[in-house]
Design an enzyme around this catalytic site. Structure first.
Site, PDB file in Angstrom:
ATOM      1  N   TRP A  99       0.697  -1.102   0.061  1.00  0.00           N
ATOM      2  CA  TRP A  99       0.045   0.012  -0.023  1.00  0.00           C
ATOM      3  C   TRP A  99       0.778   1.291   0.138  1.00  0.00           C
ATOM      4  O   TRP A  99       0.781   2.220  -0.728  1.00  0.00           O
ATOM      5  CB  TRP A  99      -1.040  -0.147   1.089  1.00  0.00           C
ATOM      6  CG  TRP A  99      -1.841  -1.117   1.172  1.00  0.00           C
ATOM      7  CD1 TRP A  99      -2.143  -2.119   2.015  1.00  0.00           C
ATOM      8  CD2 TRP A  99      -2.935  -1.490   0.132  1.00  0.00           C
ATOM      9  NE1 TRP A  99      -3.105  -3.131   1.662  1.00  0.00           N
ATOM     10  CE2 TRP A  99      -3.517  -2.723   0.338  1.00  0.00           C
ATOM     11  CE3 TRP A  99      -3.355  -0.771  -1.002  1.00  0.00           C
ATOM     12  CZ2 TRP A  99      -4.637  -3.094  -0.300  1.00  0.00           C
ATOM     13  CZ3 TRP A  99      -4.242  -1.323  -2.026  1.00  0.00           C
ATOM     14  CH2 TRP A  99      -4.800  -2.463  -1.566  1.00  0.00           C
ATOM     15  N   ASP A 165      -1.598   6.902   6.453  1.00  0.00           N
ATOM     16  CA  ASP A 165      -2.699   5.935   5.760  1.00  0.00           C
ATOM     17  C   ASP A 165      -3.064   4.877   6.974  1.00  0.00           C
ATOM     18  O   ASP A 165      -2.278   4.151   7.209  1.00  0.00           O
ATOM     19  CB  ASP A 165      -1.966   5.140   4.614  1.00  0.00           C
ATOM     20  CG  ASP A 165      -2.992   4.015   4.133  1.00  0.00           C
ATOM     21  OD1 ASP A 165      -4.267   3.856   4.720  1.00  0.00           O
ATOM     22  OD2 ASP A 165      -2.976   3.310   3.029  1.00  0.00           O
ATOM     23  N   LYS A 189     -11.815  -1.652   6.583  1.00  0.00           N
ATOM     24  CA  LYS A 189     -11.120  -2.549   7.253  1.00  0.00           C
ATOM     25  C   LYS A 189     -11.820  -2.522   8.793  1.00  0.00           C
ATOM     26  O   LYS A 189     -12.092  -3.740   9.276  1.00  0.00           O
ATOM     27  CB  LYS A 189      -9.734  -2.202   7.067  1.00  0.00           C
ATOM     28  CG  LYS A 189      -9.219  -2.171   5.823  1.00  0.00           C
ATOM     29  CD  LYS A 189      -8.794  -3.486   5.175  1.00  0.00           C
ATOM     30  CE  LYS A 189      -8.498  -3.454   3.755  1.00  0.00           C
ATOM     31  NZ  LYS A 189      -7.625  -2.424   3.229  1.00  0.00           N
TER      32      LYS A 189
HETATM   33  C1  LIG Z   1      -6.884  -1.779   1.848  1.00  0.00           C
HETATM   34  C2  LIG Z   1      -5.974  -0.914   1.943  1.00  0.00           C
HETATM   35  C3  LIG Z   1      -5.856   0.046   1.082  1.00  0.00           C
HETATM   36  C4  LIG Z   1      -6.627   0.360  -0.137  1.00  0.00           C
HETATM   37  O1  LIG Z   1      -7.923   0.845   0.226  1.00  0.00           O
HETATM   38  P1  LIG Z   1      -8.981   1.102  -0.858  1.00  0.00           P
HETATM   39  O2  LIG Z   1     -10.301   1.585  -0.193  1.00  0.00           O
HETATM   40  O3  LIG Z   1      -9.321  -0.323  -1.612  1.00  0.00           O
HETATM   41  O4  LIG Z   1      -8.485   1.892  -2.061  1.00  0.00           O
HETATM   42  C5  LIG Z   1      -4.835   1.008   1.197  1.00  0.00           C
HETATM   43  N1  LIG Z   1      -4.213   1.218   2.446  1.00  0.00           N
HETATM   44  C6  LIG Z   1      -4.265   0.236   3.421  1.00  0.00           C
HETATM   45  C7  LIG Z   1      -3.311   0.251   4.463  1.00  0.00           C
HETATM   46  C8  LIG Z   1      -5.108  -0.722   3.150  1.00  0.00           C
HETATM   47  O5  LIG Z   1      -5.168  -1.878   4.111  1.00  0.00           O
END
Ligand SMILES: *Cc1c(COP(=O)(O)O)cnc(C)c1O
Length: 355
Positions: A99, A165, A189
């Site tokens: 990511w 993030d 998540k």
């Molecule tokens: C799942 C995830 C993403 C991607 O998220 P989307 O909403 O599918 O774009 C980005 N960063 C992390 C840390 C993730 O676990």
């Protein structure tokens, strides 16, 4: 049979949030209409948006000067929006996995990237003791690496704005929001269903770049319109609000942190003691949200069997990401302790049969 849902994302939600959503789809607030068929500008939905925002502020202790936005496009759209809105010449990216690499790749289109990463294969260890160039525009980090099961468990000190993030550990532990410029993530998540992205942004960072920003990608536009510049993801925001209400009623962030630590320690203890399994992440970097482990070399051929064995006991979603292999048990906020115990029981039973 009761299902124990260890999915990495989209992932388990509190049962009450799902039931309230089902009700709102049939008849929202007693209006005789579904939440799916009313205006996003109706009083009833504006109240939902307002409450979801307030709960973020309250649960995380977000100070003034920050805005909470709920947008579409996933965390991945933020990979581009962040440099578009903030990068003048260069930025630091701490690369801790797939990511983070995705975020870095987008940012490269906007300027120079100073990459920091640890020199270990497959991102099992987080980099430490790095210097952050004070002349860069910002530093981007990933607080929890969903695929590798590593997690930064404390806020970092930085001379420049920290952009995080936090897709897979938001609202799982207390954080000092004032140490961040932006905290963002997909809700799917740890705080809601797929379809809504939260962005907590410090207003004074905006408006400093010289280039033009397309309207939909400009944070200032979304702030000005209170996340209603375009039609927001109405239903995901509703389910997220109910998830936040559940979290507040449970006792908030301190309480959930305690529960998360307890769940993770039960599972890591079993991984460390059971002769069949080994953890993949560096011990001090182990995530409390995504617990990655594989079969010991001697038992490698039993991996598929264990996935089936666990499934027969209701434990689903434990197959590891293809980049790591083995197993990944995601122990997000909504996963109850009894599910972790069910998985541990399955691991013990399997070891009795095979070891
Ligand atoms: C799942 C995830 C993403 C991607 O998220 P989307 O909403 O599918 O774009 C980005 N960063 C992390 C840390 C993730 O676990």
């Amino acid at each position: 049979m009761k299902k124990h849902n260890f999915s990495a994302g989209p992932s388990i939600l509190p049962r009450v949030a799902i039931e309230k959503t089902a009700q709102a789809i049939l008849d929202f607030n007693g209006l005789g209409l579904s939440i799916l068929e009313i205006s996003h500008r109706s009083k009833d939905f504006e109240q939902v948006l307002h409450q979801a925002r307030q709960l973020f502020v309250e649960l995380l202790g977000i100070p003034s000067g920050y805005h909470v936005l709920f947008l579409g496009g996933g965390a991945r759209l933020q990979f581009a929006m962040i440099p578009f809105n903030l990068m003048k010449s260069k930025a630091v990216y701490v690369n801790t996995g797939v990511w983070a690499t995705g975020a870095l790749k987008e940012a490269k289109m906007f300027g120079e990237i100073l990459e920091i990463r640890s020199n270990v294969p497959n991102f099992t260890t987080l980099p430490t003791d790095y210097e952050i160039d004070p002349t860069a525009d910002y530093v981007h980090i990933t607080t929890n690496n969903t695929i590798y099961g590593t997690q930064l468990k404390k806020d970092i000190d930085s001379p420049i704005p920290v952009i995080a993030d936090a897709s897979s550990d938001i609202l799982s532990r207390p954080i000092d929001v004032s140490k961040y410029g932006i905290i963002y993530g997909g809700a799917q998540k740890n705080c809601g269903p797929a379809g809504v992205t939260f962005v907590i942004v410090r207003e004074d960072l905006l408006g400093k770049v010289d280039h033009k920003i397309p309207t939909m990608l400009d944070y200032r536009v979304h702030i000005e319109h209170g996340s209603m510049y375009n039609t927001p993801p109405v239903l995901p925001i509703y389910t997220m609000m109910e998830t936040l209400i559940w979290l507040k009623q449970l006792g908030g962030i301190q309480k959930i942190q305690q529960l998360n630590e307890e769940k993770a320690s039960i599972l890591y203890k079993e991984i460390d003691e059971n002769p069949l399994f080994v953890g993949t992440a560096n011990v001090i970097d182990r995530s409390l949200m995504n617990i990655c482990f594989v079969m010991d070399k001697k038992f490698k051929e039993l991996e598929e069997d264990f996935v089936i064995f666990a499934k027969e006991r209701g434990c689903v979603g434990i197959k590891g990401h293809k980049l790591v292999g083995g197993f990944r048990a995601s122990t997000y906020n909504a996963l109850p302790k009894e599910s972790v115990i069910a998985l541990v029981d399955a691991m013990r039973e399997f070891a009795k049969l095979k070891a």
